[in-house]
Design a protein around this motif. Structure first.
Motif: not given
Ligand SMILES: Cc1cc2nc3c(=O)[nH]c(=O)nc-3n(C[C@H](O)[C@H](O)[C@H](O)COP(=O)(O)O)c2cc1C
Length: 258
Positions: A84-86, A88, A163, A204, A206
């Motif tokens: 799973r990836r964040s 955007r 995003r 997420w 944040g």
């Molecule tokens: C609590 C939390 C807040 C986050 N806030 C943001 C955010 O505001 N913007 C963003 O682009 N990514 C955000 N992220 C994503 C993280 O950058 C990302 O989880 C991390 O770089 C690892 O990448 P992955 O989720 O693809 O494994 C957030 C992640 C978490 C867990």
């Protein structure tokens, strides 16, 4: 209506319901299992453990379904967690309540402190999201760590807060309860994990969570009942990026003490 009901025709007096009851309110009395209503948190362990379907809770019995396949999930779950990836990058179409219905249904089963099940959600898209985007960027002007965000957005089109997501899922819970933030985090973690199974990408938010934490008016703007706090925000959309490999991560930091 009594919360825990025991069908004495079906009950075989095995006593498992009494054994698992977290609140110790089920016991055997004169050859019958009896339950007190007081203190019941409605966790349903009594229903889940009954071998004959004799126990129901709030008028609802157990759900009839297959048990999960551990062998399949032992292989698949680690892959899902790693892959799973964040997200955007999103297709230019909002996420409807129907698109995420199977995921939202899973969130009904997320564990919550004292089984309060009081997490609520707002799904924002279209004009409502547009208004929320402008409102949020206005707020960043008064937050020192974010005061460049609105010029980056309005002058350069760099949308750090959202995003460019076509939809946003906001989760809230009663602010006064000490597990509220954990309840919301568990629910949204399940959402984040399940989303790719349905072609939905999530990230997420944040920065938005930080803004919500500092602004007293955001909840009322979203028609969230007083007493609740926004504790989690996911940017969501139909995924528009293929990730084909898994990045490596730090070793786990686990101290074993015996
Ligand atoms: C609590 C939390 C807040 C986050 N806030 C943001 C955010 O505001 N913007 C963003 O682009 N990514 C955000 N992220 C994503 C993280 O950058 C990302 O989880 C991390 O770089 C690892 O990448 P992955 O989720 O693809 O494994 C957030 C992640 C978490 C867990």
């Amino acid at each position: 209506m009594q919360r825990i009901q025991i069908n004495h025709e079906k009950c075989i007096l095995c006593g498992r319901c009494a054994q698992v009851c977290t609140m110790h309110i089920i016991r055997e009395k004169e050859d019958k299992m009896v339950a007190k209503d007081v203190d019941c948190i409605g966790c349903g362990h009594c229903v889940a453990v009954c071998p004959t379907g004799a126990v129901s809770l709030g008028g609802k019995g157990a759900i009839t379904e297959d048990r999960f396949d551990a062998a399949v999930l032992q292989k698949q779950l680690p892959l899902l967690v790693r892959q799973r990836r964040s997200m955007r990058f999103f297709k230019d179409k909002p996420v409807s309540a129907q698109d995420i219905a199977p995921i939202m249904d899973m969130l009904r089963y997320a564990p919550t402190g004292k089984n309060r099940q009081s997490v609520g959600y707002v799904l924002l898209s279209g004009q409502a999201l547009e208004d929320f985007v402008h409102y949020s960027y206005k707020l960043t002007d008064s937050v020192s760590s974010m005061n460049l965000f609105s010029s980056l957005y309005y002058d350069r089109g760099n949308d750090i807060l959202f995003r460019n997501a076509p939809s946003v899922l906001i989760a809230y819970a009663p602010a006064e309860f000490y597990t509220a933030i954990v309840d919301v985090s568990i629910a949204l973690t399940i959402f984040d994990l399940a989303a790719p199974l349905y072609g939905i990408g999530a990230c997420w938010a944040g920065f938005l969570m930080n803004l919500a934490n500092q602004d007293r008016h955001m909840t009322s703007r979203l028609n969230i009942a007083e007493g609740n706090k926004i504790l989690g925000v996911l940017l969501i959309g139909h995924s528009d990026m293929d990730y084909v490999a898994t990045p490596n991560r730090n070793d786990i930091n686990l101290k074993v003490m015996e």
